[in-house]
Write a protein that holds these residues in place. Structure first.
Motif, PDB file in Angstrom:
ATOM      1  N   SER A 127     -16.633-108.726 -24.391  1.00 58.69           N
ATOM      2  CA  SER A 127     -17.972-108.884 -24.975  1.00 58.69           C
ATOM      3  C   SER A 127     -18.213-107.874 -26.091  1.00 58.69           C
ATOM      4  CB  SER A 127     -19.049-108.720 -23.899  1.00 58.69           C
ATOM      5  OG  SER A 127     -18.962-109.759 -22.971  1.00 58.69           O
ATOM      6  N   GLY A 128     -17.817-106.649 -25.856  1.00 60.23           N
ATOM      7  CA  GLY A 128     -18.013-105.609 -26.859  1.00 60.23           C
ATOM      8  C   GLY A 128     -17.248-105.885 -28.138  1.00 60.23           C
ATOM      9  N   TRP A 129     -15.999-106.322 -27.997  1.00 59.49           N
ATOM     10  CA  TRP A 129     -15.196-106.561 -29.196  1.00 59.49           C
ATOM     11  C   TRP A 129     -15.707-107.775 -29.972  1.00 59.49           C
ATOM     12  CZ3 TRP A 129     -12.207-103.187 -31.425  1.00 59.49           C
ATOM     13  CH2 TRP A 129     -11.525-103.590 -32.570  1.00 59.49           C
ATOM     14  N   LEU A 130     -16.055-108.826 -29.262  1.00 59.00           N
ATOM     15  CA  LEU A 130     -16.595-109.997 -29.963  1.00 59.00           C
ATOM     16  C   LEU A 130     -17.911-109.660 -30.654  1.00 59.00           C
ATOM     17  CD1 LEU A 130     -15.745-112.887 -27.470  1.00 59.00           C
ATOM     18  CD2 LEU A 130     -14.621-112.348 -29.639  1.00 59.00           C
ATOM     19  N   VAL A 178     -12.095 -98.358 -29.669  1.00 61.12           N
ATOM     20  CA  VAL A 178     -12.048 -99.425 -28.667  1.00 61.12           C
ATOM     21  C   VAL A 178     -10.679-100.094 -28.633  1.00 61.12           C
ATOM     22  CG1 VAL A 178     -13.021-101.672 -28.022  1.00 61.12           C
ATOM     23  CG2 VAL A 178     -14.529 -99.825 -28.730  1.00 61.12           C
ATOM     24  N   SER A 179     -10.035-100.233 -29.776  1.00 58.87           N
ATOM     25  CA  SER A 179      -8.736-100.915 -29.784  1.00 58.87           C
ATOM     26  C   SER A 179      -7.628-100.065 -29.180  1.00 58.87           C
ATOM     27  CB  SER A 179      -8.360-101.361 -31.199  1.00 58.87           C
ATOM     28  OG  SER A 179      -8.163-100.261 -32.047  1.00 58.87           O
ATOM     29  N   THR A 180      -7.795 -98.763 -29.160  1.00 58.48           N
ATOM     30  CA  THR A 180      -6.767 -97.918 -28.549  1.00 58.48           C
ATOM     31  C   THR A 180      -7.065 -97.594 -27.084  1.00 58.48           C
ATOM     32  OG1 THR A 180      -7.859 -95.948 -29.429  1.00 58.48           O
ATOM     33  CG2 THR A 180      -6.050 -96.865 -30.728  1.00 58.48           C
ATOM     34  N   ALA A 181      -8.324 -97.623 -26.687  1.00 59.75           N
ATOM     35  CA  ALA A 181      -8.715 -97.241 -25.325  1.00 59.75           C
ATOM     36  C   ALA A 181      -8.028 -98.057 -24.227  1.00 59.75           C
ATOM     37  CB  ALA A 181     -10.228 -97.304 -25.172  1.00 59.75           C
ATOM     38  N   SER A 221     -18.932-114.757 -25.072  1.00 58.27           N
ATOM     39  CA  SER A 221     -19.607-113.484 -24.773  1.00 58.27           C
ATOM     40  C   SER A 221     -20.680-113.680 -23.710  1.00 58.27           C
ATOM     41  CB  SER A 221     -20.241-112.901 -26.034  1.00 58.27           C
ATOM     42  OG  SER A 221     -19.250-112.473 -26.916  1.00 58.27           O
ATOM     43  N   ALA A 222     -21.407-114.780 -23.794  1.00 58.75           N
ATOM     44  CA  ALA A 222     -22.452-115.058 -22.802  1.00 58.75           C
ATOM     45  C   ALA A 222     -21.842-115.262 -21.415  1.00 58.75           C
ATOM     46  CB  ALA A 222     -23.261-116.282 -23.219  1.00 58.75           C
ATOM     47  N   VAL A 223     -20.754-116.007 -21.349  1.00 64.74           N
ATOM     48  CA  VAL A 223     -20.076-116.224 -20.063  1.00 64.74           C
ATOM     49  C   VAL A 223     -19.576-114.888 -19.508  1.00 64.74           C
ATOM     50  CG1 VAL A 223     -18.026-117.260 -18.993  1.00 64.74           C
ATOM     51  CG2 VAL A 223     -19.465-118.626 -20.514  1.00 64.74           C
ATOM     52  N   CYS A 224     -19.001-114.067 -20.373  1.00 71.18           N
ATOM     53  CA  CYS A 224     -18.515-112.753 -19.937  1.00 71.18           C
ATOM     54  C   CYS A 224     -19.665-111.857 -19.488  1.00 71.18           C
ATOM     55  CB  CYS A 224     -17.719-112.080 -21.052  1.00 71.18           C
ATOM     56  SG  CYS A 224     -16.119-112.847 -21.348  1.00 71.18           S
ATOM     57  N   ILE A 242      -9.041-116.876 -24.822  1.00 68.72           N
ATOM     58  CA  ILE A 242     -10.052-117.294 -25.809  1.00 68.72           C
ATOM     59  C   ILE A 242     -10.323-116.172 -26.810  1.00 68.72           C
ATOM     60  CG2 ILE A 242     -12.485-117.917 -26.111  1.00 68.72           C
ATOM     61  CD1 ILE A 242     -12.177-119.652 -23.567  1.00 68.72           C
ATOM     62  N   PRO A 243     -10.644-114.950 -26.361  1.00 65.70           N
ATOM     63  CA  PRO A 243     -10.841-113.903 -27.370  1.00 65.70           C
ATOM     64  C   PRO A 243      -9.547-113.542 -28.102  1.00 65.70           C
ATOM     65  CG  PRO A 243     -11.048-112.985 -25.179  1.00 65.70           C
ATOM     66  CD  PRO A 243     -10.951-114.462 -25.021  1.00 65.70           C
ATOM     67  N   ALA A 244      -8.408-113.683 -27.436  1.00 66.13           N
ATOM     68  CA  ALA A 244      -7.146-113.386 -28.124  1.00 66.13           C
ATOM     69  C   ALA A 244      -6.990-114.284 -29.347  1.00 66.13           C
ATOM     70  CB  ALA A 244      -5.963-113.560 -27.169  1.00 66.13           C
ATOM     71  N   VAL A 245      -7.249-115.560 -29.174  1.00 63.84           N
ATOM     72  CA  VAL A 245      -7.119-116.497 -30.294  1.00 63.84           C
ATOM     73  C   VAL A 245      -8.189-116.225 -31.351  1.00 63.84           C
ATOM     74  CG1 VAL A 245      -7.276-118.936 -30.935  1.00 63.84           C
ATOM     75  CG2 VAL A 245      -5.977-118.263 -28.912  1.00 63.84           C
ATOM     76  N   LEU A 246      -9.423-116.009 -30.913  1.00 63.14           N
ATOM     77  CA  LEU A 246     -10.495-115.720 -31.869  1.00 63.14           C
ATOM     78  C   LEU A 246     -10.179-114.463 -32.685  1.00 63.14           C
ATOM     79  CD1 LEU A 246     -13.650-116.462 -29.676  1.00 63.14           C
ATOM     80  CD2 LEU A 246     -12.827-117.801 -31.622  1.00 63.14           C
ATOM     81  N   ILE A 247      -9.678-113.452 -32.022  1.00 64.91           N
ATOM     82  CA  ILE A 247      -9.384-112.187 -32.694  1.00 64.91           C
ATOM     83  C   ILE A 247      -8.145-112.308 -33.572  1.00 64.91           C
ATOM     84  CG2 ILE A 247      -8.810-109.756 -32.294  1.00 64.91           C
ATOM     85  CD1 ILE A 247     -11.774-110.688 -31.703  1.00 64.91           C
ATOM     86  N   LEU A 248      -7.192-113.127 -33.174  1.00 66.42           N
ATOM     87  CA  LEU A 248      -6.036-113.369 -34.045  1.00 66.42           C
ATOM     88  C   LEU A 248      -6.514-113.952 -35.370  1.00 66.42           C
ATOM     89  CD1 LEU A 248      -2.998-113.462 -34.605  1.00 66.42           C
ATOM     90  CD2 LEU A 248      -2.979-115.726 -33.526  1.00 66.42           C
ATOM     91  N   PHE A 249      -7.442-114.896 -35.302  1.00 69.09           N
ATOM     92  CA  PHE A 249      -7.993-115.466 -36.532  1.00 69.09           C
ATOM     93  C   PHE A 249      -8.679-114.396 -37.376  1.00 69.09           C
ATOM     94  CE2 PHE A 249      -8.406-119.793 -34.280  1.00 69.09           C
ATOM     95  CZ  PHE A 249      -7.145-120.172 -34.703  1.00 69.09           C
ATOM     96  N   VAL A 250      -9.390-113.477 -36.733  1.00 72.90           N
ATOM     97  CA  VAL A 250     -10.066-112.406 -37.475  1.00 72.90           C
ATOM     98  C   VAL A 250      -9.040-111.483 -38.128  1.00 72.90           C
ATOM     99  CG1 VAL A 250     -11.617-110.413 -37.297  1.00 72.90           C
ATOM    100  CG2 VAL A 250     -12.116-112.496 -36.017  1.00 72.90           C
ATOM    101  N   SER A 251      -7.940-111.214 -37.433  1.00 69.12           N
ATOM    102  CA  SER A 251      -6.928-110.333 -38.019  1.00 69.12           C
ATOM    103  C   SER A 251      -6.222-110.993 -39.200  1.00 69.12           C
ATOM    104  CB  SER A 251      -5.915-109.882 -36.968  1.00 69.12           C
ATOM    105  OG  SER A 251      -5.104-110.949 -36.553  1.00 69.12           O
ATOM    106  N   ILE A 252      -6.160-112.312 -39.201  1.00 71.96           N
ATOM    107  CA  ILE A 252      -5.536-113.029 -40.317  1.00 71.96           C
ATOM    108  C   ILE A 252      -6.529-113.219 -41.459  1.00 71.96           C
ATOM    109  CG2 ILE A 252      -4.537-115.239 -41.019  1.00 71.96           C
ATOM    110  CD1 ILE A 252      -3.430-115.435 -38.115  1.00 71.96           C
ATOM    111  N   LYS A 253      -7.726-113.654 -41.110  1.00 73.63           N
ATOM    112  CA  LYS A 253      -8.750-113.946 -42.126  1.00 73.63           C
ATOM    113  C   LYS A 253     -10.096-113.419 -41.626  1.00 73.63           C
ATOM    114  CE  LYS A 253     -10.365-117.785 -44.958  1.00 73.63           C
ATOM    115  NZ  LYS A 253     -11.759-117.742 -44.958  1.00 73.63           N
TER     116      LYS A 253
END
Length: 184
Positions: A130-133, A155-158, A92-95, A64-75
């Motif tokens: 949660s942190g990244w979202l 955070v993206s390299t850690a 994020s709430a579930v996490c 789920i976050p992979a897809v959400l973040i892919l969209f952010v990286s594109i647009k």
């Protein structure tokens, strides 16, 4: 393009001679790259769950976050869309609920380093999600500032450095359950 309204106030213009990280276009580019890196991390995290006893749940949690973040990286402006916000907030709430539960388990039942425990690694994953979202949450409202960008780069390299550390430290992996030993 002066007068077009596309320039950010207070941001230096990007040009061949003044190509700095402070330039709005470069900050946007780095933000998109960080999001693409996190897309890769979340996708890899989902993939390595295939041998986990509860793989279905963890694959969904990471995809789920992979897809959400892919969209952010594109647009990057997608974070302002109501569906993106709803999915990100709900996930994020579930996490967060999962992180609270796992924190309790670790507090009462752990005597070692949390990365030695499966619950500790799961907790780390939930916190990263949660942190990244949260970091992405309002990125559509303003230009990406230096502080957000520094946090994003860190955070993206850690996670990759942690995976490298775990891969190198064979002693750490000796106490893991069998399904975790083939993760990397």
């Amino acid at each position: 393009m002066e007068g077009s309204g596309t320039e950010q106030k207070g941001s230096p213009k990007c040009s061949f001679l003044t190509n700095s990280l402070l330039c709005h276009e470069n900050r946007q580019r780095l933000w998109r790259i960080c999001n693409f890196i996190m897309f890769g991390f979340f996708s890899l995290a989902a993939y390595v769950q295939i041998n986990d006893p509860d793989a279905e749940m963890w694959i969904v949690i990471y995809m789920i976050p992979a897809v959400l973040i892919l969209f952010v990286s594109i647009k990057p402006d997608i974070t302002g869309h109501v569906i993106w916000k709803l999915l990100a907030d709900l996930h994020s709430a579930v996490c967060a609920v999962g992180a609270i539960y796992l924190s309790g388990c670790l507090y009462f039942y752990t005597s070692k380093n949390i990365l030695h425990e499966e619950e500790g690694r799961e907790l780390s994953g939930l916190l990263i999600i949660s942190g990244w979202l949260l970091l992405c949450r309002k990125s559509h409202q303003s230009a990406i500032g230096a502080i957000r960008l520094i946090i994003a780069i860190s955070v993206s390299t850690a996670p990759f450095f942690i995976w490298i550390y775990i891969y190198i430290d064979k002693e750490m992996r000796t106490s893991w359950p069998q399904h975790c030993k083939t993760v990397i």
